[in-house]
Write a protein that holds these residues in place. Sequence first.
Motif, mmCIF file in Angstrom:
data_model
loop_
_atom_site.group_PDB
_atom_site.id
_atom_site.type_symbol
_atom_site.label_atom_id
_atom_site.label_comp_id
_atom_site.label_asym_id
_atom_site.label_seq_id
_atom_site.Cartn_x
_atom_site.Cartn_y
_atom_site.Cartn_z
ATOM 1 N N ILE A 152 -12.758 -12.850 -2.387
ATOM 2 C CA ILE A 152 -11.692 -11.673 -2.390
ATOM 3 C C ILE A 152 -10.341 -12.213 -3.298
ATOM 4 O O ILE A 152 -10.189 -10.901 -3.572
ATOM 5 C CB ILE A 152 -9.816 -12.120 -1.322
ATOM 6 C CG1 ILE A 152 -11.365 -11.768 0.359
ATOM 7 C CG2 ILE A 152 -8.903 -11.284 -0.943
ATOM 8 C CD1 ILE A 152 -10.673 -11.651 1.749
ATOM 9 N N LEU A 197 -3.901 -5.224 -1.357
ATOM 10 C CA LEU A 197 -5.249 -5.116 -2.218
ATOM 11 C C LEU A 197 -5.737 -4.309 -2.691
ATOM 12 O O LEU A 197 -5.835 -4.363 -4.355
ATOM 13 C CB LEU A 197 -5.866 -6.320 -1.326
ATOM 14 C CG LEU A 197 -5.351 -7.642 -1.285
ATOM 15 C CD1 LEU A 197 -6.172 -8.759 -1.241
ATOM 16 C CD2 LEU A 197 -4.081 -8.240 -2.159
ATOM 17 N N ARG A 198 -6.018 -3.697 -2.233
ATOM 18 C CA ARG A 198 -6.342 -2.050 -2.379
ATOM 19 C C ARG A 198 -6.141 -0.941 -3.251
ATOM 20 O O ARG A 198 -6.555 -0.725 -4.741
ATOM 21 C CB ARG A 198 -8.061 -1.142 -1.159
ATOM 22 C CG ARG A 198 -9.228 -2.446 -0.803
ATOM 23 C CD ARG A 198 -9.739 -1.513 -0.543
ATOM 24 N NE ARG A 198 -8.871 -0.903 1.002
ATOM 25 C CZ ARG A 198 -9.558 -2.201 2.352
ATOM 26 N NH1 ARG A 198 -9.779 -3.091 2.275
ATOM 27 N NH2 ARG A 198 -8.714 -1.795 3.362
ATOM 28 N N ALA A 199 -4.737 -0.605 -3.008
ATOM 29 C CA ALA A 199 -3.706 0.496 -3.482
ATOM 30 C C ALA A 199 -3.419 -0.251 -5.244
ATOM 31 O O ALA A 199 -3.056 0.407 -5.989
ATOM 32 C CB ALA A 199 -2.478 0.612 -2.636
ATOM 33 N N LYS A 237 -5.201 -3.111 -7.199
ATOM 34 C CA LYS A 237 -6.338 -2.640 -7.323
ATOM 35 C C LYS A 237 -6.541 -1.238 -7.901
ATOM 36 O O LYS A 237 -6.607 -1.212 -9.237
ATOM 37 C CB LYS A 237 -6.838 -3.595 -7.071
ATOM 38 C CG LYS A 237 -8.703 -3.415 -8.220
ATOM 39 C CD LYS A 237 -9.811 -3.661 -7.242
ATOM 40 C CE LYS A 237 -10.854 -4.114 -8.918
ATOM 41 N NZ LYS A 237 -12.190 -4.314 -7.694
ATOM 42 N N GLU A 238 -6.143 -0.195 -7.398
ATOM 43 C CA GLU A 238 -6.324 1.222 -8.043
ATOM 44 C C GLU A 238 -5.594 1.751 -8.919
ATOM 45 O O GLU A 238 -5.272 2.652 -9.643
ATOM 46 C CB GLU A 238 -6.781 2.585 -6.326
ATOM 47 C CG GLU A 238 -6.692 3.532 -7.070
ATOM 48 C CD GLU A 238 -6.919 4.555 -6.235
ATOM 49 O OE1 GLU A 238 -7.291 5.907 -6.004
ATOM 50 O OE2 GLU A 238 -7.486 4.345 -5.156
ATOM 51 N N HIS A 244 0.622 -1.205 -0.118
ATOM 52 C CA HIS A 244 -0.115 -0.329 0.087
ATOM 53 C C HIS A 244 0.773 1.479 0.346
ATOM 54 O O HIS A 244 0.194 2.231 0.396
ATOM 55 C CB HIS A 244 -0.773 -0.268 0.889
ATOM 56 C CG HIS A 244 -0.210 0.111 2.835
ATOM 57 N ND1 HIS A 244 0.130 -0.612 3.495
ATOM 58 C CD2 HIS A 244 -0.329 0.924 3.454
ATOM 59 C CE1 HIS A 244 0.784 -0.198 4.201
ATOM 60 N NE2 HIS A 244 1.151 0.466 4.412
ATOM 61 N N ASN A 256 -5.220 -5.858 7.758
ATOM 62 C CA ASN A 256 -5.178 -4.641 7.526
ATOM 63 C C ASN A 256 -4.385 -4.190 6.519
ATOM 64 O O ASN A 256 -4.894 -3.911 5.343
ATOM 65 C CB ASN A 256 -6.216 -3.993 8.959
ATOM 66 C CG ASN A 256 -6.024 -2.707 8.479
ATOM 67 O OD1 ASN A 256 -6.811 -2.394 7.972
ATOM 68 N ND2 ASN A 256 -5.344 -1.593 9.333
ATOM 69 N N MET A 273 -5.313 -6.257 2.617
ATOM 70 C CA MET A 273 -6.536 -5.238 2.225
ATOM 71 C C MET A 273 -6.138 -4.207 2.312
ATOM 72 O O MET A 273 -6.637 -4.109 0.482
ATOM 73 C CB MET A 273 -7.295 -5.778 3.485
ATOM 74 C CG MET A 273 -8.039 -7.144 3.991
ATOM 75 S SD MET A 273 -8.259 -8.249 1.833
ATOM 76 C CE MET A 273 -9.280 -6.930 1.359
ATOM 77 N N LYS A 274 -5.051 -3.499 2.678
ATOM 78 C CA LYS A 274 -4.833 -2.061 2.112
ATOM 79 C C LYS A 274 -3.550 -2.217 0.731
ATOM 80 O O LYS A 274 -4.260 -1.440 -0.099
ATOM 81 C CB LYS A 274 -3.983 -1.272 2.830
ATOM 82 C CG LYS A 274 -4.810 -0.581 4.353
ATOM 83 C CD LYS A 274 -4.235 -0.170 5.594
ATOM 84 C CE LYS A 274 -3.400 1.500 4.837
ATOM 85 N NZ LYS A 274 -2.258 2.030 5.644
ATOM 86 N N GLU A 316 -11.912 -10.855 -6.486
ATOM 87 C CA GLU A 316 -12.127 -9.324 -6.538
ATOM 88 C C GLU A 316 -10.740 -8.407 -7.241
ATOM 89 O O GLU A 316 -10.828 -7.574 -7.917
ATOM 90 C CB GLU A 316 -12.797 -9.289 -5.445
ATOM 91 C CG GLU A 316 -12.953 -7.525 -5.685
ATOM 92 C CD GLU A 316 -13.458 -6.557 -3.943
ATOM 93 O OE1 GLU A 316 -13.530 -5.178 -4.368
ATOM 94 O OE2 GLU A 316 -13.502 -7.718 -3.305
ATOM 95 N N TYR A 317 -9.901 -8.991 -6.635
ATOM 96 C CA TYR A 317 -8.447 -8.218 -6.603
ATOM 97 C C TYR A 317 -7.409 -8.905 -7.235
ATOM 98 O O TYR A 317 -6.710 -7.839 -8.139
ATOM 99 C CB TYR A 317 -8.225 -8.431 -4.897
ATOM 100 C CG TYR A 317 -8.814 -7.339 -4.202
ATOM 101 C CD1 TYR A 317 -8.498 -6.325 -4.785
ATOM 102 C CD2 TYR A 317 -9.208 -7.620 -3.181
ATOM 103 C CE1 TYR A 317 -9.704 -5.339 -3.642
ATOM 104 C CE2 TYR A 317 -10.175 -6.727 -2.467
ATOM 105 C CZ TYR A 317 -10.476 -5.250 -3.091
ATOM 106 O OH TYR A 317 -10.919 -5.358 -1.651
#
Length: 373
Positions: A239, A209-211, A213-214, A164, A203, A206-207, A242-243
């Motif tokens: 999960i 994975l989201r970073a 993907k973005e 992240h 946590n 997941m941060k 999704e990522y």
Amino acid sequence: MHQVIASPQGEKFVIARPGARKGMQIPHAMHRELSDVVVSGQPVPGWLADAARQAWGLELAGRPASGNVLVRPLTPLNYSRATWEINKGCNFNCEHCYLAERKFEGLPREEKDRLLLMLRDAGVLWLQFTGGEPTIDRDFAHSYRQAFELGMLIEILTNGSRLHRPETIELLSSMPPHKVTISLYGASAESFDSLTRKPGAHNLLMKGLRAAKEAGISLELALIVTKHNAHEVTAMRKIAEEYATTYTEYANISPTYDGSPEPLAAQAPGFLDKSTVFKGCPAGHAFFHVDPHGFATMCKIGRENPISLMAEGLDGLMRLPAIADAQMLRSGGCSGCKLSATCRVCRPLAKAYQEAKAPLNTYCQHGNGDDAA
């Protein structure tokens, strides 16, 4: 910065693009042609411009070959892959870790640079950064850039805890890896943090994975199935869907590579992987492993008779095939197995299980072993 890499690959010649899965095979004559046009400052040949446009939507027509095409030379050793344990240190403390110790130590930066040059000169095109957790090594970003600039296609095997961070995202966006493989240890904080023995680990993952993907960074997930998360396999798959671009499930937990049994306690009963029959492995012949101190072995598990690349240089690798062949011999509790022709466990790993005095049902796909030994 180069857009494509032309490289020997075993007995073949390939063209690859950093960050892309598609590649192409070319004859030796085209590899020589690319080397000549780079040296002479000519434009990218028409055939390569057409192929790059079709394979990757990359426009190279009229552009100079130098700076856009990196041509890797033939090497006497002609290894194609390597894994590099840049550091055994880790910010997690996973119950199932196969490393005997997780000491945070390794080569100084200058020696890491020298090692990467040796890997390049050994022919290594595919390089996996692993650990421990590679991204926490103080020289990770520097070594990643060095390997990329030397024309290697890089995989990062990571727990995702640093993914992240803006500097990590910027690095992977500007110098795309071939693959980022992240271990998923559970779908909930309860199961994930329990296995990693690190509060807040879920946590952080997941941060990351989201970073990623973005930022459009392609990921693979390795779903590690243990007693802590076996009830969450369906949620773990969601999960991953999704990522990640793709994912793989792993349920077989191994002892440490030196035969200590502690990691086996994390294995989930009933999840023994019925994988393919083991028919040999090119470890030590086509690829090899390097530890944090620059010692080369046939693979991450088979670490007998390590070769010091820092002391012997590439000449030491000439001994590696024979060392690897010796470790592939059936030994210990498997030496008299009547079902060896259908065994699914590689020889170095079987030896680690036997030295750990592991019960057969933790690794032997022949069930309780009544027909085996």
